[in-house]
Design an enzyme around this catalytic site. Sequence first.
Site, mmCIF file in Angstrom:
data_model
loop_
_atom_site.group_PDB
_atom_site.id
_atom_site.type_symbol
_atom_site.label_atom_id
_atom_site.label_comp_id
_atom_site.label_asym_id
_atom_site.label_seq_id
_atom_site.Cartn_x
_atom_site.Cartn_y
_atom_site.Cartn_z
ATOM 1 N N HIS A 194 0.826 -1.202 0.000
ATOM 2 C CA HIS A 194 0.000 0.000 0.000
ATOM 3 C C HIS A 194 0.862 1.254 0.000
ATOM 4 C CE1 HIS A 194 -3.717 -2.136 1.341
ATOM 5 N NE2 HIS A 194 -4.208 -1.197 0.566
ATOM 6 N N ARG A 301 -7.399 -3.218 -10.762
ATOM 7 C CA ARG A 301 -7.173 -4.312 -9.798
ATOM 8 C C ARG A 301 -8.264 -4.262 -8.728
ATOM 9 N NH1 ARG A 301 -1.323 -2.747 -10.667
ATOM 10 N NH2 ARG A 301 -0.167 -4.673 -11.066
ATOM 11 N N ARG A 336 -10.506 -6.249 -13.809
ATOM 12 C CA ARG A 336 -9.933 -7.575 -13.584
ATOM 13 C C ARG A 336 -10.633 -8.227 -12.403
ATOM 14 N NH1 ARG A 336 -3.726 -8.606 -12.002
ATOM 15 N NH2 ARG A 336 -4.420 -7.811 -10.008
ATOM 16 N N GLU A 437 0.104 -14.745 -17.517
ATOM 17 C CA GLU A 437 1.137 -14.449 -16.510
ATOM 18 C C GLU A 437 1.722 -15.720 -15.892
ATOM 19 O OE1 GLU A 437 -0.608 -11.951 -13.460
ATOM 20 O OE2 GLU A 437 -2.510 -13.015 -13.540
ATOM 21 N N ASN A 460 4.771 -9.080 -14.257
ATOM 22 C CA ASN A 460 5.209 -9.189 -12.852
ATOM 23 C C ASN A 460 5.193 -10.653 -12.424
ATOM 24 O OD1 ASN A 460 4.964 -6.474 -13.150
ATOM 25 N ND2 ASN A 460 3.136 -6.256 -11.901
ATOM 26 N N ASP A 461 4.095 -11.310 -12.723
ATOM 27 C CA ASP A 461 4.006 -12.727 -12.358
ATOM 28 C C ASP A 461 4.706 -13.619 -13.368
ATOM 29 O OD1 ASP A 461 2.703 -13.038 -9.846
ATOM 30 O OD2 ASP A 461 0.934 -12.155 -10.761
ATOM 31 N N ARG A 471 8.433 -12.545 -6.189
ATOM 32 C CA ARG A 471 8.467 -11.127 -6.533
ATOM 33 C C ARG A 471 8.489 -10.200 -5.322
ATOM 34 N NH1 ARG A 471 2.449 -10.173 -9.187
ATOM 35 N NH2 ARG A 471 2.685 -7.986 -8.636
ATOM 36 N N CYS A 508 0.214 -5.417 -19.190
ATOM 37 C CA CYS A 508 -0.105 -4.545 -18.051
ATOM 38 C C CYS A 508 0.844 -4.752 -16.880
ATOM 39 C CB CYS A 508 -1.553 -4.740 -17.617
ATOM 40 S SG CYS A 508 -1.915 -6.419 -17.088
HETATM 41 C C1 PEP Z 1 1.252 -8.861 -13.354
HETATM 42 O O1 PEP Z 1 1.387 -9.932 -12.762
HETATM 43 O O2 PEP Z 1 2.068 -8.429 -14.188
HETATM 44 C C2 PEP Z 1 0.081 -8.010 -13.089
HETATM 45 C C3 PEP Z 1 -0.153 -6.919 -13.778
HETATM 46 O O3 PEP Z 1 -0.747 -8.377 -12.070
HETATM 47 P P1 PEP Z 1 -0.425 -8.120 -10.528
HETATM 48 O O4 PEP Z 1 0.807 -7.246 -10.458
HETATM 49 O O5 PEP Z 1 -1.616 -7.467 -9.962
HETATM 50 O O6 PEP Z 1 -0.192 -9.491 -10.024
HETATM 51 MG MG MG Z 2 -0.264 -10.810 -11.741
#
Ligand code: PEP
Ligand code: MG
Length: 576
Positions: A194, A301, A336, A437, A460-461, A471, A508
Amino acid sequence: MLALHGTGVGAGIAVGRARIINRNSDKISQYTIAQEHVNKEIERLERGIETAQHSLLELGKQFGKEIPDEVRALLEAHSLMLKDPLILQESSRLISEQWVNAEFALNQYGMRLERVFEQIQDPYLSSKSIDVAQVIQRVLGAMTDSQEAIGGQPEGTYDGEIIIVNDLTPADTIELRKHQIIGFVTKLGGPTSHTAILARSMKIPAIVGMHGSVGYLRTGDLLIIDGKRGVILANPDDQALAAYQRRREKIIRRTQALETLRDAESVSLDGQRIMLMSNVELPDEVSYSVKQNAEGVGLYRTEFMFMNREQMPDEEEQLEVYKQVLEKSDCPVTIRTLDLGADKQVDGGRSADHQSTNPALGLRAIRLCLHDLGLFKPQLRAIYRASVFGKARMMVPMISNVEELNQLFKLIDEVKQELAEQKCPFDSTLQVGGMIEVPAAAIAADIFARKLDFLSIGTNDLIQYTLAIDRIDDEVNYLYDPIHPSILRLVKNVIDAGFDAGVPVSMCGEMAGDPAYTRILLALGLREFSMDPARLLEVKQIIRMSDVSQLKMALPKFMNATEPEELRQQLVELNQ
Ligand code: PEP
Ligand code: MG
């Protein structure tokens, strides 16, 4: 001069004096009070609890509708915790039995309670120890001047300062909005916390996850914080100060220059139109996305709405929020579905009887939703009902096999039929997309592309799962590499699969908003980017200075590179 490192969040550089907000419970002083003062000491504690309760109430009132629902729920939860008579009873017992000061007694009780929560196996309940610490801290802040708490100072006190703090709660963050702070540093928290989200939305630099090294900082130290590099320089020499001031001015000039691109088209030198969308976490961030001229929201999100509260939002509450978000934007908004689990552990009123040994690989996102229809179905109904109030799209996170999609479509059919029978209006043609992802989905992207209306790559994932690096674990952060050959090949495979199936592919994950990767992504064929809206203009600028056909010609050399150094060099050349 002292140089410290943490995780940089938010753009830019801040230069200012440090203000330590002392939240270290080890520093609470203990002293013996005279027996005849026991009652007075207990009264002082009572007043502290009342003041803390009052300040929470005032906070709620003062900011009225500006407070997001999840933060309001947290304020209420903290206020309820303060009403627990045990806080007063147990601390008073210690005061009267051991003749100790009220702060010490309260802190002892708080630490005991924190330990009780920490020992609970259930990760959600165990995480409540943080709320206990925050509530105790608030009372301590109300009772003593030496234990400064955010909000314990008159308005304006932190203006122009850099706040150093263990952690920030959403309630703290609302109070911080009253002060013109120029940056902050926290002991805890990762880039997806946060705290990090707040830094981005306040558009100030911050360094999070400093761990023990925050202990080297003192109130009054002159600090340079570099949000991009995650560096803090304490009491810099004149040379470093001058160098950073120059960099800071350059960043400010560049940001101002970028403003002129707000209305400019997102088109490359050779005429390729590139779609730029934004990622939002909280509904009120949509206005900023609109201001930045984003062509829509590529990722909303929704799980953030479920955080910091005891009861999950029901269908009606969700409908209201989605409706508001859609009405704020003339462009498409990609809602999402819930991505709860793993690092986003919230319970929302459910009771978890199983503790995953590896939460990132466990019951998360679409897996959790399909497992818990009581959680998922109200969200699906709310999204479909909201779809008539704007241009909505729905996107499902973390798909890894076709069976999940089959179950999803079956559920969607059920929801549509129910809504039709109940005469609730909805958009029957609502597009349904999926996030790619998980490596399995990226490798078999052609199969998913045939079943979905659009795909969005969540780097990211995808990077976490492909490179096997947690991560949120800063110890393996150094392995995070968006241009690892495996990632480039997977991204290319997804883009190509989408192209072959005639299905749009966006990205994204954070990689899409990092200007260092804009050109390699263009070369790979990406035409839709979704990112933190604060980064949009910078990426647009690069697009406008790029010749996509030339970038494409450089791609084979890039894809054939195997040595990390060679890859980094190729990236530098591509970005020149
Ligand atoms: C990702 O995994 O790249 C993504 C955008 O989703 P989050 O960061 O919410 O897991
Ligand atoms: Mg993700």
